[in-house]
Design a protein around this motif. Structure first.
Motif, PDB file in Angstrom:
ATOM      1  N   PRO A 390       0.713  -1.249  -0.153  1.00  0.00           N
ATOM      2  CA  PRO A 390       0.051   0.114   0.027  1.00  0.00           C
ATOM      3  C   PRO A 390       0.800   1.224   0.023  1.00  0.00           C
ATOM      4  CG  PRO A 390      -0.568  -1.465   1.520  1.00  0.00           C
ATOM      5  CD  PRO A 390       0.445  -2.053   1.255  1.00  0.00           C
ATOM      6  N   PHE A 391       2.114   1.181   0.257  1.00  0.00           N
ATOM      7  CA  PHE A 391       2.919   2.359   0.505  1.00  0.00           C
ATOM      8  C   PHE A 391       4.043   2.373  -0.680  1.00  0.00           C
ATOM      9  CE2 PHE A 391       1.656   0.321   4.428  1.00  0.00           C
ATOM     10  CZ  PHE A 391       0.797   1.568   5.088  1.00  0.00           C
ATOM     11  N   GLN A 392       4.654   1.113  -0.874  1.00  0.00           N
ATOM     12  CA  GLN A 392       5.723   1.021  -2.046  1.00  0.00           C
ATOM     13  C   GLN A 392       5.394   0.308  -3.250  1.00  0.00           C
ATOM     14  OE1 GLN A 392       8.244   0.524   1.497  1.00  0.00           O
ATOM     15  NE2 GLN A 392       9.735   1.785   0.110  1.00  0.00           N
ATOM     16  N   CYS A 393       6.097   0.515  -4.382  1.00  0.00           N
ATOM     17  CA  CYS A 393       5.885  -0.679  -5.226  1.00  0.00           C
ATOM     18  C   CYS A 393       6.735  -1.764  -4.771  1.00  0.00           C
ATOM     19  CB  CYS A 393       6.639  -0.006  -6.587  1.00  0.00           C
ATOM     20  SG  CYS A 393       6.236  -0.894  -8.180  1.00  0.00           S
ATOM     21  N   THR A 394       6.158  -3.164  -5.045  1.00  0.00           N
ATOM     22  CA  THR A 394       6.623  -4.185  -4.368  1.00  0.00           C
ATOM     23  C   THR A 394       6.887  -5.361  -5.591  1.00  0.00           C
ATOM     24  OG1 THR A 394       4.316  -5.035  -3.778  1.00  0.00           O
ATOM     25  CG2 THR A 394       5.906  -3.779  -2.313  1.00  0.00           C
ATOM     26  N   PRO A 395       7.768  -6.092  -5.369  1.00  0.00           N
ATOM     27  CA  PRO A 395       7.856  -7.081  -6.327  1.00  0.00           C
ATOM     28  C   PRO A 395       6.665  -8.131  -6.505  1.00  0.00           C
ATOM     29  CG  PRO A 395       9.944  -7.067  -5.184  1.00  0.00           C
ATOM     30  CD  PRO A 395       9.083  -5.908  -4.613  1.00  0.00           C
ATOM     31  N   ILE A 396       6.060  -8.459  -5.314  1.00  0.00           N
ATOM     32  CA  ILE A 396       4.967  -9.413  -5.190  1.00  0.00           C
ATOM     33  C   ILE A 396       3.653  -8.747  -6.194  1.00  0.00           C
ATOM     34  CG2 ILE A 396       3.817  -8.748  -3.298  1.00  0.00           C
ATOM     35  CD1 ILE A 396       3.699 -11.481  -2.422  1.00  0.00           C
ATOM     36  N   ILE A 397       3.551  -7.570  -6.110  1.00  0.00           N
ATOM     37  CA  ILE A 397       2.310  -6.842  -6.965  1.00  0.00           C
ATOM     38  C   ILE A 397       2.883  -6.790  -8.347  1.00  0.00           C
ATOM     39  CG2 ILE A 397       0.861  -4.826  -7.427  1.00  0.00           C
ATOM     40  CD1 ILE A 397       0.272  -6.450  -4.920  1.00  0.00           C
ATOM     41  N   ASP A 398       4.187  -6.621  -8.770  1.00  0.00           N
ATOM     42  CA  ASP A 398       4.736  -6.725  -9.863  1.00  0.00           C
ATOM     43  C   ASP A 398       4.515  -7.674 -10.696  1.00  0.00           C
ATOM     44  OD1 ASP A 398       5.152  -3.738 -10.085  1.00  0.00           O
ATOM     45  OD2 ASP A 398       7.148  -3.730 -10.271  1.00  0.00           O
ATOM     46  N   LEU A 399       4.630  -8.938  -9.840  1.00  0.00           N
ATOM     47  CA  LEU A 399       4.296 -10.296 -10.438  1.00  0.00           C
ATOM     48  C   LEU A 399       3.088 -10.498 -10.899  1.00  0.00           C
ATOM     49  CD1 LEU A 399       5.467 -13.045 -10.643  1.00  0.00           C
ATOM     50  CD2 LEU A 399       4.523 -13.656  -8.512  1.00  0.00           C
ATOM     51  N   ILE A 400       2.211  -9.977 -10.450  1.00  0.00           N
ATOM     52  CA  ILE A 400       0.976 -10.055 -11.005  1.00  0.00           C
ATOM     53  C   ILE A 400       0.569  -9.329 -12.065  1.00  0.00           C
ATOM     54  CG2 ILE A 400      -1.710  -9.453 -10.583  1.00  0.00           C
ATOM     55  CD1 ILE A 400      -1.219  -9.664  -7.515  1.00  0.00           C
ATOM     56  N   GLY A 401       1.429  -8.224 -12.215  1.00  0.00           N
ATOM     57  CA  GLY A 401       1.519  -7.306 -13.604  1.00  0.00           C
ATOM     58  C   GLY A 401       2.151  -7.939 -14.564  1.00  0.00           C
ATOM     59  N   LYS A 402       3.154  -8.527 -14.064  1.00  0.00           N
ATOM     60  CA  LYS A 402       3.904  -9.142 -15.236  1.00  0.00           C
ATOM     61  C   LYS A 402       3.330 -10.295 -15.904  1.00  0.00           C
ATOM     62  CE  LYS A 402       7.600 -10.791 -17.676  1.00  0.00           C
ATOM     63  NZ  LYS A 402       7.966  -9.907 -19.117  1.00  0.00           N
ATOM     64  N   VAL A 403       2.174 -11.544 -14.987  1.00  0.00           N
ATOM     65  CA  VAL A 403       1.660 -12.407 -15.419  1.00  0.00           C
ATOM     66  C   VAL A 403       0.655 -12.025 -16.462  1.00  0.00           C
ATOM     67  CG1 VAL A 403       0.239 -14.266 -14.785  1.00  0.00           C
ATOM     68  CG2 VAL A 403       2.211 -13.843 -13.492  1.00  0.00           C
ATOM     69  N   GLN A 404       0.103 -10.912 -16.037  1.00  0.00           N
ATOM     70  CA  GLN A 404      -1.175 -10.441 -17.116  1.00  0.00           C
ATOM     71  C   GLN A 404      -0.624  -9.872 -18.167  1.00  0.00           C
ATOM     72  OE1 GLN A 404      -4.453  -9.230 -13.469  1.00  0.00           O
ATOM     73  NE2 GLN A 404      -3.085  -7.778 -14.001  1.00  0.00           N
ATOM     74  N   GLN A 405       0.406  -9.232 -18.189  1.00  0.00           N
ATOM     75  CA  GLN A 405       0.997  -8.546 -19.453  1.00  0.00           C
ATOM     76  C   GLN A 405       1.347  -9.727 -20.230  1.00  0.00           C
ATOM     77  OE1 GLN A 405       5.292  -6.980 -19.064  1.00  0.00           O
ATOM     78  NE2 GLN A 405       4.273  -4.875 -19.561  1.00  0.00           N
ATOM     79  N   ASP A 406       1.943 -10.586 -19.841  1.00  0.00           N
ATOM     80  CA  ASP A 406       2.544 -11.777 -20.651  1.00  0.00           C
ATOM     81  C   ASP A 406       1.601 -12.445 -21.440  1.00  0.00           C
ATOM     82  OD1 ASP A 406       5.192 -11.047 -20.148  1.00  0.00           O
ATOM     83  OD2 ASP A 406       5.651 -12.955 -18.902  1.00  0.00           O
ATOM     84  N   THR A 407       0.491 -12.600 -20.412  1.00  0.00           N
ATOM     85  CA  THR A 407      -0.724 -13.506 -21.055  1.00  0.00           C
ATOM     86  C   THR A 407      -1.401 -12.642 -22.184  1.00  0.00           C
ATOM     87  OG1 THR A 407      -0.918 -14.434 -18.894  1.00  0.00           O
ATOM     88  CG2 THR A 407      -2.908 -14.451 -20.059  1.00  0.00           C
TER      89      THR A 407
END
Length: 603
Positions: A390-407
């Motif tokens: 909620p306060f900083q960009c984190t790898p775990i949320i970017d993982l969701i983004g990456k999976v969706q982007q790749d898909t």
């Protein structure tokens, strides 16, 4: 005798064992009543118990940690604990004086619920179809009725119908309308007879209302098949019908909160959380079991403007944390029972042990799901926690983004949209999610994406994405220059939930929390260059957001270029399985940051 759906359709009525008089979409049934004799006022008391938003919690278990559920407040979850409270109250007041109802969101929300919708679905196998553990538990607890919640429709109407067939009680929804017949798609109400020793039966009317937001949130599942009217509007139609059917007392079970802001803006002409409005505007309601907002409301008293009578409202939190108890006193006046008193309270399920019968009844299903969620899907190079999301960009949320982007990028390959850049929306759904270093199991990934959303791709311009980011930045409260930073007060402005705080993976930008809402986004770049407002992008987005959930600008009206029926959670799991390893260096962009007057809040 079980109350099955066929007893409610086609305007028929049937008397069920236990003294319930079922009333369908049309027509009613009455019983002969003895006359009111004697001079002493005849009084009686009874209790209505209520649950809501159980969300697939049959027992006190956290499938994401594979351990007994616990939280900082010491809450426990699950129907097995609630069953003990119900049994105690039935012994206290007498089973003939006790009614048990629910206000919806029953069959979605845990891996247990997911398993019997998708892995071993209750829709498959005909008579040999598996029994839904929530139906098993609720039947054993002898529920009298349940209103439908919006999440009942997450797996499609066929799953709702299969669950309905397995229940020994009706699923009520007066405002769920069959799109072809324009008649109620489910029983609107139930008349429950309560026997008394010295007068006519007390006839308790239970009216069920669901949330009209289903039309947005589960558009793909219900469009063309069901429509959903407003809650106060439909209550105004059906409360008189419940009274005409002979009800002495009227209780509404509504999957709606008490007069809160509507999350879909002006996309629908109806309100989302309007139980207070119902109580104030619709005469002849005695009590309302409230749901949907996951709040604890022991008792709220609202005066009906037409009659001047007090309506009692209560909401028992969620997940089986609490049980609402309405205590009624009635008096026989000229042959009719009239309410002289109604109070409500909530009981905490952590004060009792689980009912051993209910626990044993769902044990096989529980163990099957435990085995399923503990399957290994890959490894992770380091521990990835969501705590700072909620306060900083984190790898775990970017993982969701990456999976969706790749898909989405893979799906668009070879199409006319293949040359467009793909961005992705992602949000922190579960503040306790963690992908451990080393072995990663199904439950670890599922804990990161706890909702059963599917994936869509929509065309958006740079200008629209800028508006989108300004909207999501409303998640933060204003932090004045020089004011101390208190993270507990920084987020969730105006009760905005975490799941409505989106990052856009693939863009870099600053969120200035010292600025007013609407002027917080700055320095937006794509691949190092300033965002071009006219450039077209493809945004990978979950179906809740794509259909207008959260009322984010532009996205609901944007052109769809691709969609999938697969849950994003399973897409993530497949992505991890194909890679074998989760390594942040492969996907972490660290794209956004919080600033105050241009100065980063975090180094």
């Amino acid at each position: 005798m079980s109350l099955k759906r066929r007893e409610f359709v086609a305007g028929t009525a049937a008397v069920a064992a236990g003294g319930a008089l079922a009333v369908g979409a049309a027509g009613s049934a009455h019983a002969q009543e003895p006359g009111d004799c004697g001079h002493k006022p005849k009084t009686w008391s009874f209790t209505v118990l209520g649950t809501t938003d159980i969300h697939g919690h049959a027992v006190n278990w956290d499938y994401y940690t594979d351990a007994t559920y616990t939280d900082k407040a010491g809450n426990t979850v699950g129907l097995a604990r609630i069953a003990t409270l119900v049994k105690q109250i039935r012994e206290e007041v007498g089973p003939e004086r006790c009614v048990l109802i629910d206000a919806g969101d029953i069959i979605q929300g845990t891996p247990l619920a997911y398993y019997y919708a998708r892995v071993e679905p209750i829709t498959a196998g005909g008579r040999k179809a598996p029994k839904h553990p929530m139906a098993l538990a609720m039947n054993a607890m002898k529920y009298d009725a349940a209103a439908l919640g919006n999440h009942e429709f997450n797996y499609g109407i066929d799953t709702v119908r299969a669950f309905e067939r397995q229940c020994d009680f009706p699923l009520l929804a007066a405002n769920a309308i069959d799109a072809k017949t324009n008649r109620p798609a489910f029983p609107p109400y139930l008349i429950k007879r309560l026997r008394t020793p010295h007068g006519p039966d007390i006839k308790l009317g239970i009216l069920g209302l669901t949330n009209p937001g289903i039309a947005i949130w589960d558009k793909d599942n219900v469009s063309g098949r069901m429509t959903f009217n407003g809650i106060p509007e439909q209550a105004a139609v059906y409360v008189p019908r419940v009274k005409s059917a002979g009800a002495d007392v009227v209780v509404v079970s509504a999957h709606s909160g008490i007069d809160e802001a509507t999350s879909w803006g002006d996309q629908l002409p109806y309100g989302e959380d309007v139980c207070g409005q119902v109580a104030a505007q619709v005469p002849d309601i005695d009590a309302i079991l409230v749901g949907h907002t996951h709040k604890e409301v022991a008792q709220r008293l609202i005066t009906n403007t037409a009659t001047g009578k007090t309506v009692v409202l209560s909401e028992p939190y969620c997940w089986g944390y609490r049980l609402t108890r309405f205590d009624f006193e009635v008096e026989l006046v000229h042959g009719e029972w009239q309410v002289t008193s109604c109070t409500s309270s909530v009981l905490n399920s952590n004060t009792v042990d689980a009912d051993p019968y209910v626990t044993k009844l769902v044990e096989a299903e529980h163990e099957a799901v435990r085995s399923y969620v503990n399957a290994t899907i890959g490894t992770c190079t380091e521990d990835l926690s969501i705590a700072r999301a909620p306060f900083q960009c984190t790898p775990i949320i970017d993982l969701i983004g990456k999976v969706q982007q790749d898909t989405v990028a893979a799906a668009l390959a070879g199409t006319s949209y293949a040359s467009l850049p793909v961005l992705a929306q992602a949000a922190p759904f579960n503040r306790t999610a963690d992908l451990p270093a080393g072995t990663v199991r199904w439950r670890d990934a599922a804990g990161l994406y706890i909702y059963d959303n599917t994936l869509e791709a929509k065309l958006m311009t740079g200008a629209q994405l800028r508006d989108y980011l300004e909207f999501t930045a409303q998640y933060f409260n204003t932090l004045a220059v020089g004011a101390p930073l208190d993270e507990s007060k920084l987020t969730n402005a105006n009760n905005r939930p975490d799941y409505n705080f989106d990052e856009i993976y693939g863009l870099a930008y600053d969120i200035d929390v010292s600025q007013p809402v609407g002027s917080r986004i700055s320095n937006v770049t794509y691949k190092g260059a300033a965002l071009d407002d006219n450039q077209q992008f493809v945004l990978a987005v979950n179906n809740y957001r794509a259909n207008g959930g959260g009322n984010f600008p532009h996205v609901a009206a944007a052109q769809v270029v691709w969609s999938s029926s697969a849950e994003i959670r399973n897409t993530m799991i497949s992505w991890v399985q194909s890679k074998g390893e989760i390594n942040p260096k492969d996907f972490f962009l660290n794209g956004w940051k919080l600033v105050r007057a241009g100065v980063p809040l975090y180094a």
